[in-house]
Design a protein around this motif. Sequence first.
Motif, mmCIF file in Angstrom:
data_model
loop_
_atom_site.group_PDB
_atom_site.id
_atom_site.type_symbol
_atom_site.label_atom_id
_atom_site.label_comp_id
_atom_site.label_asym_id
_atom_site.label_seq_id
_atom_site.Cartn_x
_atom_site.Cartn_y
_atom_site.Cartn_z
ATOM 1 N N THR A 1 43.125 42.785 34.017
ATOM 2 C CA THR A 1 44.207 42.769 33.013
ATOM 3 C C THR A 1 43.885 41.736 32.083
ATOM 4 N N VAL A 2 44.449 42.159 30.998
ATOM 5 C CA VAL A 2 44.392 41.041 29.828
ATOM 6 C C VAL A 2 45.322 39.938 30.046
ATOM 7 N N GLY A 3 44.929 38.811 29.882
ATOM 8 C CA GLY A 3 45.718 37.342 30.091
ATOM 9 C C GLY A 3 45.022 36.239 29.678
ATOM 10 N N SER A 4 45.572 35.225 30.231
ATOM 11 C CA SER A 4 45.051 33.834 29.930
ATOM 12 C C SER A 4 45.306 33.087 31.087
ATOM 13 N N ALA A 5 44.644 31.868 30.853
ATOM 14 C CA ALA A 5 44.524 30.662 31.968
ATOM 15 C C ALA A 5 45.900 29.956 31.945
ATOM 16 N N THR A 6 46.768 30.202 30.966
ATOM 17 C CA THR A 6 48.178 29.739 31.074
ATOM 18 C C THR A 6 49.135 30.785 30.953
ATOM 19 N N ALA A 7 48.676 31.943 30.976
ATOM 20 C CA ALA A 7 49.778 33.238 31.244
ATOM 21 C C ALA A 7 48.957 34.151 31.968
ATOM 22 N N ILE A 8 48.997 33.957 33.452
ATOM 23 C CA ILE A 8 48.483 34.822 34.175
ATOM 24 C C ILE A 8 49.381 36.051 34.692
ATOM 25 N N PRO A 9 48.910 37.155 34.129
ATOM 26 C CA PRO A 9 50.221 38.382 34.567
ATOM 27 C C PRO A 9 50.084 38.676 36.101
ATOM 28 N N ALA A 10 50.895 37.771 36.807
ATOM 29 C CA ALA A 10 50.789 37.929 38.268
ATOM 30 C C ALA A 10 51.907 37.243 38.877
ATOM 31 N N GLY A 11 52.319 37.591 39.940
ATOM 32 C CA GLY A 11 53.839 37.051 40.530
ATOM 33 C C GLY A 11 53.487 35.586 41.294
ATOM 34 N N ASP A 12 54.421 34.804 41.566
ATOM 35 C CA ASP A 12 54.175 33.542 42.132
ATOM 36 C C ASP A 12 53.738 34.123 43.525
ATOM 37 N N GLY A 13 52.827 33.131 43.983
ATOM 38 C CA GLY A 13 52.132 33.079 45.457
ATOM 39 C C GLY A 13 51.593 34.243 45.563
#
Length: 267
Positions: free
Chosen positions: A86-98
């Motif tokens: 998925t496109v994203g960045s280290a400071t905005a990871i497209p995933a849920g908590d834990g």
Amino acid sequence: MTDAWDSEDAYERYIGRWSRSVAARFLHGLPDGPPAAWCDVGCGTGALAHAILTTQNPTRVLGVDRSEPYLAAARQAAADPRFTTTVGSATAIPAGDGEFDRVVSALLLNFVPQPDEALAEMRRVARPGGLIGGYVWDYAEGMRLIRSFWDAATALDPAAAELDEGRRFPICRPEPLRALLVGAGLVDVAVGAVTVPTVFADFDDLWDPFLGAQGPAPGYCAALPEEHRAALRERLRGMLPQRADGGIALEARAWTVRGRVPGNGNR
């Protein structure tokens, strides 16, 4: 100068081929655990993700990167249903908590303007007791390919020192890496080193990737006027040990770091 990361072929010739060797050694040094869900932050063309798939028996691996061309190359090389991107960045990871048991990054943290924010985000998507880790090149001393390039460049152009990764990225040393993870609230933090051989068939095999404009050193090289680039080429050639068969054998050292999110369990 902005660091460019948009050509998977150029990246592979420059750094990708060496990153694969470091990835395997980094994973070998992690504590054992049951099959886990992994997140590879800044996965690039997939060197670390592929090593996870082939050596760690993961339940799944999510690769996150800003570059869609890099992600496409990673997907094509993996061809494994456990691997998604998925496109994203280290400071905005497209995933849920834990969401993940293990959150890792390869050759990334020094390129993040706010590495403390990156660690906070990596911790967010890691479960309690989960592992966070990664590695960066030892630009100041042990990554001889890039160290030799900047030594040659600054000998000809003192202003190039401002672009030298050894100077730009003070985080790429053991104590700053340790402090980064401790500051993020991780426990059992450990720092280590991995050294791999970087053997080039001849000088062209070493030099040509610097023309691909992927990252700081190649970006600087590609932007030079032709006569200045030719002078840099010859200066670098004269600095390197060349074998009788024309090959050039160097070494590359990476600093590794890992820590655990406080909480129950270990993976």
